[in-house]
Design an enzyme around this catalytic site. Sequence first.
Site, short mmCIF file in Angstrom:
data_model
loop_
_atom_site.label_atom_id
_atom_site.label_comp_id
_atom_site.label_asym_id
_atom_site.label_seq_id
_atom_site.Cartn_x
_atom_site.Cartn_y
_atom_site.Cartn_z
N LYS A 5 1.02 -1.23 -0.01
CA LYS A 5 0.31 -0.13 0.04
C LYS A 5 0.66 0.99 0.12
O LYS A 5 0.42 1.99 -0.62
CB LYS A 5 -1.14 0.06 1.19
CG LYS A 5 -2.04 -1.24 1.16
CD LYS A 5 -2.95 -1.07 0.29
CE LYS A 5 -2.20 -2.21 -0.96
NZ LYS A 5 -2.93 -2.01 -1.90
N ARG A 12 4.56 14.67 -13.15
CA ARG A 12 4.36 14.94 -14.74
C ARG A 12 3.42 16.25 -15.56
O ARG A 12 2.50 16.52 -15.80
CB ARG A 12 3.51 13.31 -15.30
CG ARG A 12 4.72 12.67 -15.06
CD ARG A 12 4.22 11.57 -15.95
NE ARG A 12 3.50 11.49 -17.49
CZ ARG A 12 2.20 11.30 -17.37
NH1 ARG A 12 1.32 10.87 -16.69
NH2 ARG A 12 2.02 11.60 -18.69
N GLN A 58 -5.76 14.98 -12.13
CA GLN A 58 -5.10 13.17 -11.53
C GLN A 58 -5.50 13.31 -10.07
O GLN A 58 -5.91 12.07 -9.46
CB GLN A 58 -4.51 11.84 -12.41
CG GLN A 58 -4.07 12.09 -13.64
CD GLN A 58 -5.57 11.58 -14.10
OE1 GLN A 58 -6.19 11.23 -13.75
NE2 GLN A 58 -5.80 11.99 -15.64
N HIS A 115 -9.12 10.29 -4.85
CA HIS A 115 -6.90 10.01 -5.08
C HIS A 115 -6.99 9.67 -3.87
O HIS A 115 -6.10 8.52 -3.28
CB HIS A 115 -7.10 10.11 -6.25
CG HIS A 115 -5.09 9.51 -6.54
ND1 HIS A 115 -5.32 9.15 -7.57
CD2 HIS A 115 -3.96 10.12 -5.35
CE1 HIS A 115 -4.54 8.51 -7.32
NE2 HIS A 115 -3.30 9.09 -6.69
N HIS A 154 -8.24 7.75 -0.99
CA HIS A 154 -8.23 6.54 -0.98
C HIS A 154 -6.59 5.60 -0.37
O HIS A 154 -6.72 5.06 0.35
CB HIS A 154 -8.27 5.95 -2.67
CG HIS A 154 -8.27 4.69 -3.04
ND1 HIS A 154 -9.01 3.55 -1.94
CD2 HIS A 154 -6.55 4.04 -3.66
CE1 HIS A 154 -8.28 2.50 -2.88
NE2 HIS A 154 -7.13 3.29 -3.21
N TYR A 188 -1.12 -4.01 -17.43
CA TYR A 188 -1.62 -3.26 -18.67
C TYR A 188 -0.78 -1.85 -19.14
O TYR A 188 -0.69 -1.38 -19.82
CB TYR A 188 -2.58 -2.96 -18.59
CG TYR A 188 -3.57 -2.09 -18.92
CD1 TYR A 188 -4.29 -1.85 -19.91
CD2 TYR A 188 -3.17 -1.01 -19.03
CE1 TYR A 188 -4.80 -1.48 -21.22
CE2 TYR A 188 -4.65 0.43 -19.67
CZ TYR A 188 -5.32 0.34 -20.82
OH TYR A 188 -5.45 1.00 -21.09
N LYS A 192 -8.65 -3.23 -22.65
CA LYS A 192 -8.64 -2.59 -21.44
C LYS A 192 -10.35 -2.36 -21.67
O LYS A 192 -10.62 -2.42 -20.20
CB LYS A 192 -8.33 -1.67 -22.52
CG LYS A 192 -9.08 0.11 -21.41
CD LYS A 192 -8.34 1.45 -22.05
CE LYS A 192 -9.27 1.73 -23.41
NZ LYS A 192 -8.87 3.09 -23.98
N THR A 227 -12.32 -3.20 -16.45
CA THR A 227 -12.72 -2.44 -16.06
C THR A 227 -14.72 -3.53 -15.69
O THR A 227 -14.47 -3.35 -14.20
CB THR A 227 -13.42 -1.28 -16.53
OG1 THR A 227 -12.41 -0.35 -16.69
CG2 THR A 227 -14.31 -0.61 -16.00
#
Length: 325
Positions: free
Chosen positions: A123, A136, A141, A146, A149, A186, A203, A207
Amino acid sequence: MTSTFENLVDGYKDFIDNKSDPRVKDWAMMDSPIPTMVICLSYAYFSTVLGPKMMENRKPFNLRRILIMYNLIQTTFSAWIFYEYLMSGWAKGYSFRCQPVDYSNSPLAMRMAATCWWYYFSKFTEFFDTLFFILRKKNQQVSTLHVIHHGVMPFSVWMGLKFAPGGHSTFFALLNTFVHIIMYFYYMVAAMGPEYQKYIWWKKYLTTFQMVQFVLIMSHQFQLLFIECDYPRSFMIWIGLHGVLFLGLFSDFYKTKYSEKDAKRKKQRDNTGLCMPILDESESKLHHNGVNTYATIYNKEYNSCYSNGTNNGYVANNNTEKKLA
């Protein structure tokens, strides 16, 4: 007031020292929840404040080779943890109906506890997902969802490792690491460039597979609501709720990405995903005709994407979509 505080301290010490699994007490960062909490809070601060501030007046980094290597390591690491979960229980007689925790010092029980620790450690390695976004300059994002989590999961897994390192709820980790094998593979292929992206035409099905994972987790955990099992009820409910939350997020992503036909609405949606970066084809070209192309490369927006308890989900950009269609 002093008496109340002392009672709280004594209750905490009793909970940590006497209610937990003594086998893991001397393992790294397992004696107290404080180191894990400090790391998680530091991650949240870096992700939302310090990191973006440090990159504010800097050009985005070109991380293609680093991302390929990182995703290869994560794929291998996930495969090893998955194997260890199988060999320490799920392929050695664990019951899918009801599996209590084996608190003994038998080799198999200790192997399962050790595997849980490595899952806990993984984790923290997933924090690099966020770091790469920031380096970047893909700050869109790094959404609140995010950060929450990734920031909460290490502490959540710490609790399971501290009090129930094995048994019923490790089915969640087993599935999660299996999904991570496919997911990071992936990402690795996608980061290798457009000439390889034709091999990841599946792809969309990733999902779907991730959503099936959450249904299986929910079903597996919540069955204990209807049967007697010598397993901590609180952990069963907590893991089951993880499945509910992320099934909802992935369902919303799936409908947005594959069922929504209104292109304008897609473009206007907020990018609140939890996913790893996939490099654009042009990202490896830092200059074009003597002109720096960072602005062109990094102003492109990713489509919405979501991730589960171990950072699942993926990015789809316009260049990739054309080549995968």
